[in-house]
Design an enzyme around this catalytic site. Sequence first.
Site, mmCIF file in Angstrom:
data_model
loop_
_atom_site.group_PDB
_atom_site.id
_atom_site.type_symbol
_atom_site.label_atom_id
_atom_site.label_comp_id
_atom_site.label_asym_id
_atom_site.label_seq_id
_atom_site.Cartn_x
_atom_site.Cartn_y
_atom_site.Cartn_z
ATOM 1 N N ILE A 153 2.472 -0.999 0.273
ATOM 2 C CA ILE A 153 1.922 0.276 0.757
ATOM 3 C C ILE A 153 2.631 0.712 2.039
ATOM 4 O O ILE A 153 3.005 1.876 2.196
ATOM 5 C CB ILE A 153 0.394 0.149 0.977
ATOM 6 C CG1 ILE A 153 -0.259 -0.322 -0.331
ATOM 7 C CG2 ILE A 153 -0.198 1.480 1.430
ATOM 8 C CD1 ILE A 153 -1.682 -0.786 -0.179
ATOM 9 N N PRO B 256 2.347 -2.973 -5.292
ATOM 10 C CA PRO B 256 3.226 -2.084 -4.513
ATOM 11 C C PRO B 256 3.081 -2.386 -3.032
ATOM 12 O O PRO B 256 2.000 -2.774 -2.578
ATOM 13 C CB PRO B 256 2.684 -0.685 -4.828
ATOM 14 C CG PRO B 256 1.295 -0.894 -5.321
ATOM 15 C CD PRO B 256 1.265 -2.249 -5.962
ATOM 16 N N LYS C 151 -15.038 -12.427 -19.664
ATOM 17 C CA LYS C 151 -14.968 -13.610 -18.804
ATOM 18 C C LYS C 151 -14.117 -14.684 -19.485
ATOM 19 O O LYS C 151 -14.320 -14.980 -20.670
ATOM 20 C CB LYS C 151 -16.383 -14.129 -18.555
ATOM 21 C CG LYS C 151 -16.399 -15.265 -17.557
ATOM 22 C CD LYS C 151 -17.790 -15.802 -17.320
ATOM 23 C CE LYS C 151 -17.700 -17.048 -16.477
ATOM 24 N NZ LYS C 151 -18.907 -17.843 -16.505
ATOM 25 N N ASN D 265 -7.990 -12.559 -0.100
ATOM 26 C CA ASN D 265 -7.578 -13.374 1.058
ATOM 27 C C ASN D 265 -8.662 -13.322 2.128
ATOM 28 O O ASN D 265 -9.677 -12.659 1.956
ATOM 29 C CB ASN D 265 -6.215 -12.902 1.581
ATOM 30 C CG ASN D 265 -6.255 -11.440 1.981
ATOM 31 O OD1 ASN D 265 -6.980 -11.066 2.880
ATOM 32 N ND2 ASN D 265 -5.491 -10.611 1.269
ATOM 33 N N PHE E 279 1.737 -4.475 10.406
ATOM 34 C CA PHE E 279 1.378 -5.781 10.941
ATOM 35 C C PHE E 279 2.226 -6.822 10.221
ATOM 36 O O PHE E 279 2.772 -6.552 9.145
ATOM 37 C CB PHE E 279 -0.117 -6.064 10.728
ATOM 38 C CG PHE E 279 -0.955 -5.642 11.907
ATOM 39 C CD1 PHE E 279 -1.030 -4.315 12.274
ATOM 40 C CD2 PHE E 279 -1.654 -6.582 12.664
ATOM 41 C CE1 PHE E 279 -1.779 -3.913 13.368
ATOM 42 C CE2 PHE E 279 -2.416 -6.201 13.763
ATOM 43 C CZ PHE E 279 -2.476 -4.866 14.117
ATOM 44 N N LYS F 164 10.735 -7.520 8.801
ATOM 45 C CA LYS F 164 9.763 -6.665 8.093
ATOM 46 C C LYS F 164 9.814 -5.239 8.626
ATOM 47 O O LYS F 164 9.664 -4.276 7.877
ATOM 48 C CB LYS F 164 8.338 -7.212 8.263
ATOM 49 C CG LYS F 164 8.008 -8.310 7.261
ATOM 50 C CD LYS F 164 6.582 -8.817 7.392
ATOM 51 C CE LYS F 164 6.423 -10.061 6.527
ATOM 52 N NZ LYS F 164 5.185 -10.783 6.759
ATOM 53 N N ALA G 128 -4.128 -3.720 6.816
ATOM 54 C CA ALA G 128 -4.718 -4.443 5.678
ATOM 55 C C ALA G 128 -3.870 -5.633 5.250
ATOM 56 O O ALA G 128 -2.640 -5.595 5.309
ATOM 57 C CB ALA G 128 -4.882 -3.482 4.498
ATOM 58 N N ASP H 35 -0.702 -9.728 -2.437
ATOM 59 C CA ASP H 35 0.679 -9.499 -2.888
ATOM 60 C C ASP H 35 0.792 -9.367 -4.403
ATOM 61 O O ASP H 35 1.699 -8.730 -4.902
ATOM 62 C CB ASP H 35 1.573 -10.634 -2.390
ATOM 63 C CG ASP H 35 1.771 -10.550 -0.883
ATOM 64 O OD1 ASP H 35 2.027 -9.435 -0.400
ATOM 65 O OD2 ASP H 35 1.633 -11.582 -0.192
ATOM 66 N N LYS I 21 10.601 -2.433 5.871
ATOM 67 C CA LYS I 21 9.499 -1.562 5.442
ATOM 68 C C LYS I 21 9.556 -0.177 6.069
ATOM 69 O O LYS I 21 8.654 0.629 5.865
ATOM 70 C CB LYS I 21 8.167 -2.241 5.759
ATOM 71 C CG LYS I 21 8.032 -3.594 5.045
ATOM 72 C CD LYS I 21 6.637 -4.133 5.136
ATOM 73 C CE LYS I 21 6.545 -5.493 4.453
ATOM 74 N NZ LYS I 21 5.266 -5.688 3.787
HETATM 75 N N1 CTP Z 1 1.629 -4.577 3.288
HETATM 76 C C1 CTP Z 1 1.395 -3.489 2.458
HETATM 77 N N2 CTP Z 1 1.409 -3.664 1.109
HETATM 78 C C2 CTP Z 1 1.664 -4.867 0.565
HETATM 79 C C3 CTP Z 1 1.895 -5.989 1.417
HETATM 80 C C4 CTP Z 1 1.881 -5.794 2.763
HETATM 81 O O1 CTP Z 1 1.178 -2.393 2.961
HETATM 82 N N3 CTP Z 1 1.664 -4.992 -0.748
HETATM 83 C C5 CTP Z 1 1.682 -4.345 4.726
HETATM 84 C C6 CTP Z 1 0.569 -4.983 5.518
HETATM 85 O O2 CTP Z 1 -0.536 -4.112 5.657
HETATM 86 C C7 CTP Z 1 1.249 -5.240 6.839
HETATM 87 C C8 CTP Z 1 2.704 -5.500 6.464
HETATM 88 O O3 CTP Z 1 2.864 -4.912 5.185
HETATM 89 O O4 CTP Z 1 1.232 -4.082 7.668
HETATM 90 C C9 CTP Z 1 3.118 -6.937 6.408
HETATM 91 O O5 CTP Z 1 2.238 -7.675 5.629
HETATM 92 P P1 CTP Z 1 2.428 -9.241 5.463
HETATM 93 O O6 CTP Z 1 1.318 -9.781 4.612
HETATM 94 O O7 CTP Z 1 2.676 -9.881 6.794
HETATM 95 O O8 CTP Z 1 3.812 -9.335 4.726
HETATM 96 P P2 CTP Z 1 4.280 -9.253 3.240
HETATM 97 O O9 CTP Z 1 5.022 -7.985 3.074
HETATM 98 O O10 CTP Z 1 3.157 -9.489 2.289
HETATM 99 O O11 CTP Z 1 5.359 -10.423 3.173
HETATM 100 P P3 CTP Z 1 5.172 -12.006 3.051
HETATM 101 O O12 CTP Z 1 3.841 -12.230 2.357
HETATM 102 O O13 CTP Z 1 6.337 -12.406 2.247
HETATM 103 O O14 CTP Z 1 5.207 -12.541 4.448
#
Ligand code: CTP
Length: 403
Positions: free
Chosen positions: A311, A309, A292, A215, A328, A342, A279, A283, A346
Amino acid sequence: MRTTVQGKTILLIVGGGIAAFKALELVRELGRAGAKVLPVLTENGARFVTPLSLSALAGEKVRTSLWDLEDEAAMGHIQLSRAADLVVVCPATASLMARAAAGMADDLATTLLLATDKPVLMVPAMNVRMWLHPATQRNIATLRGDGITVMQPDDGAMACGEFGPGRLPEVPAIVAAIGAAIAAQFGSKPLLGRHALVTAGPTLEPIDPVRFISNHSSGKQGFAIAAALARLGARVTLVAGPVHLATPAGVTRIDVMTARDMKDACKAALPADIAVMVAAVADWRAEVSPQKLKKDGSAPPPLSLTENPDILAGIGHHAQRPALVVGFAAETHDLIPHAAAKRLKKGADWIVANDVSEGVFGSDSNHVHLITATGSEDWGAQTKHAVATTLAARIAAHFSGSK
Ligand code: CTP
């Protein structure tokens, strides 16, 4: 903030702008945090707030003129300029900043600014065109070059009906900036002895030996937070996805690639007192082809994705959960409800929510809201550096028991 500003003296210069009324709230908040405020009101400032209200809130006499014999007899202006630990100009108007940048001393405020040997923090507020004007930007660059801290104004609807940067930052952000300025000056390290775990940047999930899913995260915000926490004395472990950024001073950096690497590095870094998960974790990960993937002229290869997972949730619900867990939330719509959900899901204490539809990736500025158990605060548009400083100061305040 109590520990940083408590017992400190702040010389507050209130300039002439519609935002001057917020200086009253600032005086009250600083008073609550145990600071003494010496108020100075410019001639134009007095058109927006009265000396009486400022004096009543500060519990101090308000000085307005360079030519008041009684004031000069009690404390000369040179002495006054040095009586404080920090000089704060709020609101700092375009004109006041221009005169300060030029080194003019044509009223009490500018004379104090020229005569002081103390750090100066300016909190600008003005019309968006005035803020964006090259003359103002030139003056701000000059002031910053002279060692003055100029806060970034907020973005939004203005009293004059226009929209954009120029609004006075919210009072909690100003108080945090004052705390940070005091902490920097006194070398106070409120997070000394605390361990902070910070994640930053994207993760990168390979598809085959040459391709990957990732991303736009630049890592700038997470690196700035790691640096700000280290400045306040924390021992910082920064788990970084692939980014091209220098490691901040005093920070231990662990470079990782995938979400699973990041998760393992975070767990290995525990125990920690603070976790700030910035971070942008990918996802999903793909099933990696050892070779390749080749075009064979028919359908493109299917991508079989598996969810990574979470985190933050893992840390938020961990047996060794840090005392303060900050996540975040990157959202493109319904920012506050999504971020609040969230936070609960979380197991985070706070969520810093940002609207990523506003082009935050790679940029140096960020408009965030802080979501806590008690509500949400709009911190307005600020530089990522300022967001980091404010957040680190809030974290320090949390551990000192004032928030
Ligand atoms: N995060 C994480 N591990 C993941 C996904 C997200 O630790 N696999 C953490 C990010 O570092 C951030 C928070 O979760 O602190 C929210 O991340 P965000 O991308 O906004 O949300 P998602 O949980 O991915 O949900 P969605 O994509 O459905 O909005």
